[in-house]
Design a protein around this motif. Sequence first.
Motif, PDB file in Angstrom:
ATOM      1  N   GLY A  13       0.851  -1.184   0.000  1.00  0.00           N
ATOM      2  CA  GLY A  13       0.000   0.000   0.000  1.00  0.00           C
ATOM      3  C   GLY A  13       0.885   1.231   0.000  1.00  0.00           C
ATOM      4  O   GLY A  13       2.008   1.203  -0.513  1.00  0.00           O
ATOM      5  N   ARG A  14       0.408   2.313   0.583  1.00  0.00           N
ATOM      6  CA  ARG A  14       1.243   3.514   0.738  1.00  0.00           C
ATOM      7  C   ARG A  14       1.885   3.393   2.117  1.00  0.00           C
ATOM      8  O   ARG A  14       1.350   3.874   3.112  1.00  0.00           O
ATOM      9  N   VAL A  15       3.030   2.698   2.163  1.00  0.00           N
ATOM     10  CA  VAL A  15       3.658   2.381   3.441  1.00  0.00           C
ATOM     11  C   VAL A  15       5.116   2.841   3.535  1.00  0.00           C
ATOM     12  O   VAL A  15       5.763   2.604   4.547  1.00  0.00           O
ATOM     13  N   GLN A  16       5.611   3.511   2.504  1.00  0.00           N
ATOM     14  CA  GLN A  16       6.959   4.076   2.564  1.00  0.00           C
ATOM     15  C   GLN A  16       6.855   5.590   2.525  1.00  0.00           C
ATOM     16  O   GLN A  16       6.023   6.154   1.818  1.00  0.00           O
ATOM     17  N   GLY A  17       7.695   6.245   3.329  1.00  0.00           N
ATOM     18  CA  GLY A  17       7.711   7.706   3.376  1.00  0.00           C
ATOM     19  C   GLY A  17       6.566   8.296   4.192  1.00  0.00           C
ATOM     20  O   GLY A  17       6.281   9.483   4.086  1.00  0.00           O
ATOM     21  N   VAL A  18       5.914   7.466   5.006  1.00  0.00           N
ATOM     22  CA  VAL A  18       4.768   7.940   5.797  1.00  0.00           C
ATOM     23  C   VAL A  18       4.929   7.612   7.286  1.00  0.00           C
ATOM     24  O   VAL A  18       3.972   7.708   8.050  1.00  0.00           O
ATOM     25  N   TRP A  36      12.353  -7.155  13.482  1.00  0.00           N
ATOM     26  CA  TRP A  36      12.828  -5.997  12.734  1.00  0.00           C
ATOM     27  C   TRP A  36      11.844  -5.625  11.628  1.00  0.00           C
ATOM     28  O   TRP A  36      10.970  -6.396  11.277  1.00  0.00           O
ATOM     29  N   VAL A  37      12.035  -4.396  11.099  1.00  0.00           N
ATOM     30  CA  VAL A  37      11.211  -3.877  10.010  1.00  0.00           C
ATOM     31  C   VAL A  37      12.131  -3.169   9.024  1.00  0.00           C
ATOM     32  O   VAL A  37      13.125  -2.551   9.426  1.00  0.00           O
ATOM     33  N   ARG A  38      11.821  -3.272   7.728  1.00  0.00           N
ATOM     34  CA  ARG A  38      12.597  -2.560   6.712  1.00  0.00           C
ATOM     35  C   ARG A  38      11.732  -2.315   5.482  1.00  0.00           C
ATOM     36  O   ARG A  38      10.750  -3.020   5.241  1.00  0.00           O
ATOM     37  N   ASN A  39      12.112  -1.302   4.714  1.00  0.00           N
ATOM     38  CA  ASN A  39      11.490  -1.066   3.415  1.00  0.00           C
ATOM     39  C   ASN A  39      12.099  -2.042   2.413  1.00  0.00           C
ATOM     40  O   ASN A  39      13.244  -2.461   2.565  1.00  0.00           O
ATOM     41  N   THR A  40      11.334  -2.381   1.382  1.00  0.00           N
ATOM     42  CA  THR A  40      11.869  -3.182   0.285  1.00  0.00           C
ATOM     43  C   THR A  40      11.884  -2.313  -0.968  1.00  0.00           C
ATOM     44  O   THR A  40      11.135  -1.337  -1.072  1.00  0.00           O
ATOM     45  N   ARG A  41      12.710  -2.668  -1.911  1.00  0.00           N
ATOM     46  CA  ARG A  41      12.852  -1.867  -3.138  1.00  0.00           C
ATOM     47  C   ARG A  41      11.579  -1.853  -3.978  1.00  0.00           C
ATOM     48  O   ARG A  41      11.396  -0.978  -4.806  1.00  0.00           O
ATOM     49  N   ASP A  42      10.690  -2.825  -3.771  1.00  0.00           N
ATOM     50  CA  ASP A  42       9.451  -2.867  -4.554  1.00  0.00           C
ATOM     51  C   ASP A  42       8.314  -2.051  -3.925  1.00  0.00           C
ATOM     52  O   ASP A  42       7.170  -2.123  -4.363  1.00  0.00           O
ATOM     53  N   GLY A  43       8.625  -1.276  -2.873  1.00  0.00           N
ATOM     54  CA  GLY A  43       7.625  -0.377  -2.294  1.00  0.00           C
ATOM     55  C   GLY A  43       6.877  -0.929  -1.096  1.00  0.00           C
ATOM     56  O   GLY A  43       6.040  -0.248  -0.509  1.00  0.00           O
TER      57      GLY A  43
END
Length: 95
Positions: A13-18, A36-43
Amino acid sequence: MTVMTTQRLFVSGRVQGVGYRDYATRQARALGVTGWVRNTRDGRVEMLVSGDDEALQRFVEACRSGPPLARVDTIEAQPDNEERSARGFTKRFTA
């Protein structure tokens, strides 16, 4: 005896940059969930989480809402057998 479960979660969803990773970290610490938590390159956002069944269920429910600017479309959860030796909950760099 409490049974500890480990799951790998992928949040779409809209979960990066928020502020989603910070939100997830606060929720995990409040519920006693480790991992742990991390962003993935696919958004998406990826998490590896461990805790008792009730804590994990409450954590996933909190993650369905996310912070105010987020929009969670789906959470894919799969059992995981990765060894968990770390304590606490941390943010990791994008993978």
